[in-house]
Design an enzyme around this catalytic site. Structure first.
Site, short mmCIF file in Angstrom:
data_model
loop_
_atom_site.label_atom_id
_atom_site.label_comp_id
_atom_site.label_asym_id
_atom_site.label_seq_id
_atom_site.Cartn_x
_atom_site.Cartn_y
_atom_site.Cartn_z
N ARG A 23 0.83 -1.22 0.00
CA ARG A 23 0.00 0.00 0.00
C ARG A 23 0.85 1.25 0.00
NH1 ARG A 23 -4.93 -2.13 3.65
NH2 ARG A 23 -5.64 -3.44 1.96
N CYS A 46 -8.33 -20.07 13.01
CA CYS A 46 -9.23 -20.15 14.15
C CYS A 46 -10.62 -20.64 13.76
CB CYS A 46 -9.37 -18.78 14.81
SG CYS A 46 -7.80 -18.09 15.28
N ASP A 287 3.17 -16.02 15.10
CA ASP A 287 3.41 -17.07 16.10
C ASP A 287 4.89 -17.34 16.34
OD1 ASP A 287 0.68 -17.25 15.94
OD2 ASP A 287 0.63 -19.30 15.18
N TYR A 430 -25.66 -0.04 31.11
CA TYR A 430 -26.68 -0.86 31.76
C TYR A 430 -28.03 -0.68 31.11
CZ TYR A 430 -30.61 -1.72 34.80
OH TYR A 430 -31.83 -2.13 35.27
#
Lengths: 457, 457
Positions: A23, A46, A287, A430
């Site tokens: 980019r 995942c 990783d 809440y």
């Protein structure tokens, strides 16, 4: 003058870096070549348990960007099934071998991105190479497993290792109708939780029909005609026509280390906050790197797709001439196992002790919504705090729908070194469909602050 | 020597204070008398729309603690249907009137807790007292509305005011099968959001079948035999056999003000962080007080059950001899209207401008879960940040299931004066059932940080 970037490993970290670099620098300024040992680029590892469980199909939905897209839209040249065998920092070349033809290619670089990922731990046990024994680290692994299940219709699975992947695979195989047993050496599954929280996960697994063999290890695999038929555990034979290995991973840093790039005590490649390694013009992410833990302030190895994406992006921006940093990790993680949501961030009690903190811990049981609201669900929040200062050190959550993502508030509080007293004063949202009038996070913070105040815990 | 505590208003703030005081001081040390104008104590007013919608029954489920429980377990003497008419700070007495018998009682105090709540705004319009026109502030209001609906089976409802309560009541009445129209003076409903986010709420309401009359005001009510039959709006008559007023509230501070207790520019009672008023031994908490806004650093009136509970607890701990503080508010709020979740915290663009900030704002559209995961839902996150420093000033979220509670991370970030750059580096939880690999909050933070970096936005 035009530069050459070579990327080793074309998954999340490597290709995030390559895309970001592109980019900022066009093909005339930077040529980009990537080598990938497997058959796929930039996929969501995942998502594998959900593909196996049948929630997601076809498998291509897990691929974010194919090599064709990288070639067409990014002018990035990806070589699949190419394993890099050697990095020569002096000549600034890599040697890659075509895994299908055996041909070797030498590729020169000015900038090098090492994104070699992680290596799954495999037990050095008799029979471990038998048909029917699978890791689920790569998309190739997942496709092989899916094909095996299609062809062989296994009915009894044993999962070795009760971490996130092991438990998500347990859910997946339950969804596919298999009998599932789990073997794990710990007292409770999910070694990244304290045992009191892990025991809630164990209860949930038993509820769903998983047979647990805790504090035990796989000692060998019985095979019949080259196929697995049982797992030996504590002298017992657990019948199995499918075995999933989920024993965790370690940083795949051998290639870099052999080239003279520094690795740390965790075995990961040492990087600074801009993802620079010890070698000039060599970057690393994902990783394979060693992370800085923001609470323990020590090194940690953590294999997570979200870090791989973020670190890859940071490396790519920097090697594209920009400025970006990766601040460090908290070990935040979340998982859904059937109806149970499990999440953690920061240090457990055991980790806090190892890091030298004098700490206290409190747990509270509450509900995800107002008690009177339909579908309100149980949630337990555990907080670990430094004893004298009350600074939050870590948090764990086990609960049902709506429980897990609350961990993010605690991750934010950890990143700000908030005390539990400050946490208890947060203006959290809440309304009855979302929380009790005191959010469980606030109740836990309040109790922890009271414990700090009384010097106890 | 034994002291006397008088509590004015026996709902969330007043009774939280009374309970906390009692925990620290037994009846021999502190006698506690509470006066409550209504027929109920300590109830969840926020649950009223779900009671009306039929999700919660019986209505008693909304009552956390009854007067009997307070008497038996806390030795707190609650007088229902007693309105306090006068506070005499010199003599240290209050004068209360029994609303049923007209009898007056003078009660002496050493400590006084003022928890008079808020007064709903009612339009001074012809016909506003007709049968069929309801506020929904108190449990008594809700019970009266439920009885009216049972007896009269209204079919056409007009809601006047498109704030949280108005919209939650719109959902409730849709669930009960009524035709629902909404009249609001703003460009879009939810004036606590910027209009670009409010327009998403408007779209959702129209989708659910609510007829919107925006930028219009109720000008009067047509009645027939004392019952409402239509609402006059811009010369038009909207037929209605039920009208809900949701025009907001203002602090009910008149009683305190008349006694010489200081009130602020918002009309709320001025309190310090320990919930002390300007008068010695007089405390206040809940909808009647003026709050300190942590971002604008100015006063703000905010009527929310969660603040009432927290502030009441703080007052109670302090007047019981302990130490507790209420740090201030961010204006965090969340609501569910049918399938749409709406949440906000901190300052909107308009509020940031009013507070004198030079700000920029960005919005991103993403999904609540991984794109490939079942039931992934849309989410839009909008962030407002200070232009030069990048400090987060506010956030708004509109989306579907799983979207809203993400506002809490942003509330935590605001409380720490985090920059959007720091926010973008947070280690938030990721797994496919919970988030894309880049959580929408992080994507938004990244875009905002880029906008800050480029000086634009």
């Amino acid at each position: 003058m035009s530069e050459r970037l070579v990327v080793i490993g074309a998954d999340a970290a490597g290709m995030s870096a390559a895309s970001q670099a592109r980019r900022r620098r066009g093909p005339e300024d930077l040529s980009i070549v990537a080598f990938e040992r497997g058959r796929h680029t930039s996929y969501a590892a995942c998502g594998i348990p959900y593909f196996i469980g049948g929630l997601i199909k076809p498998v291509e939905r897990l691929v974010a960007r194919s090599p064709e897209v990288f070639a067409r839209s990014f002018a990035i040249d990806v070589h699949l099934r190419h394993q890099v065998e050697h990095i020569d920092l002096h000549r600034r070349t890599v040697l890659a071998r075509d895994l299908d033809t055996g041909t070797e290619v030498v590729e020169p670089f000015d900038q090098l991105m090492v994104a070699t990922g992680a290596t799954p731990r495999r037990p050095p046990l008799p029979g471990a190479d038998a048909t029917g024994i699978f890791g689920v680290q790569t998309l190739d692994d997942a496709i092989a497993l899916a094909q095996f299940m299609e062809a062989q219709s296994p009915t009894r699975a044993v999962i070795v290792g009760g971490g996130y992947i092991g438990l998500e695979m347990a859910e997946a195989l339950l969804m596919r109708g298999l009998d599932v047993s789990l073997v794990d050496s710990g007292q409770e599954p999910m070694a990244t939780l304290d045992p009191d929280m892990g025991s809630m996960v164990a209860d949930a697994l038993r509820d769903k029909g998983v047979t647990l063999h805790m504090t035990e290890r796989a000692e060998g695999f019985t095979t019949r005609n080259g196929r697995v038929s049982a797992v030996a555990v504590a002298g017992e034979e657990l019948p199995a026509d499918l075995v999933i290995l989920g024993l965790g991973v370690r940083p795949a840093s051998g290639l870099a280390e052999a080239a003279g790039i520094a690795t740390g005590p965790t075995g990961g490649i040492v990087v600074d906050r801009r993802m620079r390694t010890s070698a000039d013009g060599v970057w690393s992410a994902g990783d394979c790197v060693e992370n800085f833990h923001l609470v323990s302030r020590g090194p940690v190895a953590l294999a997570l797709g979200t870090h791989a994406n973020k670190q890859g992006r940071v490396a790519g921006i920097n090697l594209g001439g920009g400025y970006a940093t990766f601040p460090g990790v908290l070990g935040t993680a979340i998982s859904k196992i059937c109806s149970v949501e499990v999440a953690r961030t920061g240090l457990t009690e055991a980790q806090a002790g190892q890091a030298g903190f004098s700490h206290l811990a409190i747990s509270v049981d509450s509900t995800t919504r107002a008690g009177y609201y339909p579908d309100t669900a149980p949630i337990r929040v555990k907080l670990v705090a430094e004893r004298r200062t009350g600074v939050l050190l870590g948090a764990q959550i086990v609960g049902e729908e709506g429980a897990g993502k609350r961990i993010d508030v605690l991750a934010c509080a950890l990143a700000s070194s908030m005390t539990v007293e400050e946490l208890s004063g947060l203006d959290l949202s809440y309304a009855p469909p979302f929380a009790p009038v005191w959010d469980p996070v606030l109740i836990a913070a309040r109790k922890a602050a009271e414990a700090v105040d009384s010097g106890g815990g």
